[in-house]
Design a protein around this motif. Structure first.
Motif, short mmCIF file in Angstrom:
data_model
loop_
_atom_site.label_atom_id
_atom_site.label_comp_id
_atom_site.label_asym_id
_atom_site.label_seq_id
_atom_site.Cartn_x
_atom_site.Cartn_y
_atom_site.Cartn_z
N ASP A 72 0.80 -1.23 0.00
CA ASP A 72 0.00 0.00 0.00
C ASP A 72 0.83 1.28 0.00
OD1 ASP A 72 -2.26 -1.57 0.11
OD2 ASP A 72 -2.59 -1.28 2.25
N PHE A 73 2.10 1.20 0.41
CA PHE A 73 2.91 2.41 0.57
C PHE A 73 4.36 2.08 0.26
CE2 PHE A 73 4.28 6.26 3.03
CZ PHE A 73 3.44 7.18 2.41
N PHE A 74 5.25 2.99 0.52
CA PHE A 74 6.68 2.81 0.25
C PHE A 74 7.46 3.09 1.53
CE2 PHE A 74 5.50 7.18 -0.44
CZ PHE A 74 6.53 7.91 0.14
N VAL A 75 8.71 2.68 1.55
CA VAL A 75 9.57 2.96 2.69
C VAL A 75 10.16 4.36 2.48
CG1 VAL A 75 11.62 2.26 4.00
CG2 VAL A 75 10.14 0.52 2.97
N PRO A 76 9.74 5.34 3.30
CA PRO A 76 10.24 6.70 3.10
C PRO A 76 11.66 6.87 3.65
CG PRO A 76 8.76 6.64 4.97
CD PRO A 76 8.76 5.26 4.37
N LYS A 77 12.36 7.84 3.09
CA LYS A 77 13.71 8.13 3.56
C LYS A 77 13.65 8.90 4.88
CE LYS A 77 15.87 8.30 -0.96
NZ LYS A 77 16.64 9.11 -1.90
N ILE A 78 14.62 8.64 5.73
CA ILE A 78 14.72 9.35 7.00
C ILE A 78 14.92 10.84 6.72
CG2 ILE A 78 16.16 9.65 9.07
CD1 ILE A 78 16.64 6.60 8.95
N GLY A 79 14.16 11.67 7.46
CA GLY A 79 14.26 13.11 7.30
C GLY A 79 13.23 13.71 6.37
N THR A 80 12.54 12.87 5.59
CA THR A 80 11.53 13.40 4.70
C THR A 80 10.26 13.73 5.49
OG1 THR A 80 10.71 11.19 4.12
CG2 THR A 80 12.37 12.17 2.66
N GLU A 81 9.44 14.59 4.91
CA GLU A 81 8.19 15.01 5.55
C GLU A 81 7.04 14.17 5.03
OE1 GLU A 81 5.51 19.07 6.13
OE2 GLU A 81 7.41 19.16 5.04
N LEU A 82 6.20 13.70 5.94
CA LEU A 82 4.97 13.01 5.60
C LEU A 82 3.82 13.70 6.32
CD1 LEU A 82 5.87 9.19 5.92
CD2 LEU A 82 5.66 10.54 3.83
N VAL A 83 2.64 13.65 5.73
CA VAL A 83 1.46 14.23 6.35
C VAL A 83 0.54 13.08 6.77
CG1 VAL A 83 -0.53 15.74 6.02
CG2 VAL A 83 1.66 16.33 4.97
N LEU A 84 0.29 12.99 8.07
CA LEU A 84 -0.60 11.98 8.63
C LEU A 84 -1.82 12.69 9.20
CD1 LEU A 84 -1.21 9.04 9.56
CD2 LEU A 84 0.02 9.59 11.67
N ASP A 85 -2.99 12.40 8.64
CA ASP A 85 -4.25 12.99 9.10
C ASP A 85 -4.17 14.52 9.22
OD1 ASP A 85 -5.39 10.45 9.23
OD2 ASP A 85 -4.74 10.16 11.29
N GLY A 86 -3.56 15.15 8.21
CA GLY A 86 -3.50 16.60 8.15
C GLY A 86 -2.38 17.25 8.95
N GLN A 87 -1.59 16.46 9.67
CA GLN A 87 -0.48 16.97 10.50
C GLN A 87 0.85 16.58 9.84
OE1 GLN A 87 -0.30 18.57 13.68
NE2 GLN A 87 1.92 18.49 13.53
N SER A 88 1.75 17.53 9.72
CA SER A 88 3.07 17.27 9.14
C SER A 88 3.99 16.64 10.18
CB SER A 88 3.70 18.55 8.62
OG SER A 88 2.98 19.03 7.52
N TYR A 89 4.72 15.62 9.76
CA TYR A 89 5.69 14.92 10.59
C TYR A 89 6.96 14.70 9.78
CZ TYR A 89 1.78 13.60 13.64
OH TYR A 89 0.70 13.61 14.49
N TYR A 90 8.05 14.42 10.48
CA TYR A 90 9.30 14.04 9.84
C TYR A 90 9.61 12.59 10.16
CZ TYR A 90 9.95 18.87 8.64
OH TYR A 90 9.76 20.12 8.10
N VAL A 91 10.16 11.89 9.19
CA VAL A 91 10.49 10.48 9.35
C VAL A 91 11.78 10.36 10.17
CG1 VAL A 91 11.08 8.34 8.14
CG2 VAL A 91 9.38 9.90 7.16
N GLU A 92 11.67 9.72 11.33
CA GLU A 92 12.82 9.47 12.21
C GLU A 92 13.46 8.12 11.89
OE1 GLU A 92 14.09 11.24 14.95
OE2 GLU A 92 12.78 12.94 14.55
N GLU A 93 12.63 7.12 11.62
CA GLU A 93 13.09 5.77 11.30
C GLU A 93 12.11 5.16 10.32
OE1 GLU A 93 13.42 3.29 14.79
OE2 GLU A 93 14.23 4.92 15.98
N SER A 94 12.59 4.26 9.48
CA SER A 94 11.69 3.53 8.59
C SER A 94 12.37 2.24 8.13
CB SER A 94 11.28 4.38 7.38
OG SER A 94 12.40 4.66 6.57
N GLY A 95 11.55 1.27 7.84
CA GLY A 95 12.06 -0.01 7.36
C GLY A 95 10.92 -0.96 7.05
N GLU A 96 11.25 -2.03 6.36
CA GLU A 96 10.24 -3.02 5.97
C GLU A 96 10.70 -4.41 6.38
OE1 GLU A 96 8.52 -6.15 3.64
OE2 GLU A 96 10.53 -5.44 3.23
N GLU A 97 9.74 -5.18 6.90
CA GLU A 97 10.02 -6.56 7.26
C GLU A 97 8.75 -7.37 7.15
OE1 GLU A 97 11.83 -9.12 10.99
OE2 GLU A 97 12.18 -6.97 10.92
N MET A 98 8.85 -8.50 6.49
CA MET A 98 7.73 -9.46 6.35
C MET A 98 6.45 -8.79 5.84
SD MET A 98 8.84 -12.51 7.19
CE MET A 98 7.36 -13.42 7.55
#
Length: 110
Positions: A72-98
């Protein structure tokens, strides 16, 4: 054909990310997705150093951990901005498993 543990786990993702089970619908970067969102306190995250540094700088942050299916989504790079439910956040950690992407987000709290 014999199914592997990984095959069964990937099939179970549809149960975990079902809004009748564990997930809720949220908007993530303009997409309405079934996500599992966990509000985190600083003590739940990696180590005391970050908490101490933020406190010294009088920066108060809110942290959220987002779980989403990798289909459904992608693994974002650390430090990029994402908007969750109308609020801006920065990616601190990300990764994919199983088949699940885990994204730790932070935002300055006013």
């Amino acid at each position: 054909m014999n199914k592997t543990f990984k095959d069964f786990t990937l099939e179970d993702l549809d149960v975990f990310f079902n809004v009748s089970e564990m997930a809720d619908q949220h908007e993530l970067d303009g997409l309405t997705l079934n996500l599992i969102v966990v509000d985190n306190s600083l003590k739940d995250l990696n180590g005391l150093g970050r908490e101490q540094l933020d406190a010294m700088q009088e920066v108060y942050k809110v942290y959220k951990t987002v779980y989403v299916k990798n289909s459904d989504f992608f693994v974002p790079k650390i430090g990029t901005e994402l908007v969750l439910d109308g609020q801006s956040y920065y990616v601190e950690e990300s990764g994919e498993e199983m088949g699940v992407i885990r994204i730790v987000l932070s935002a300055n709290e006013s």
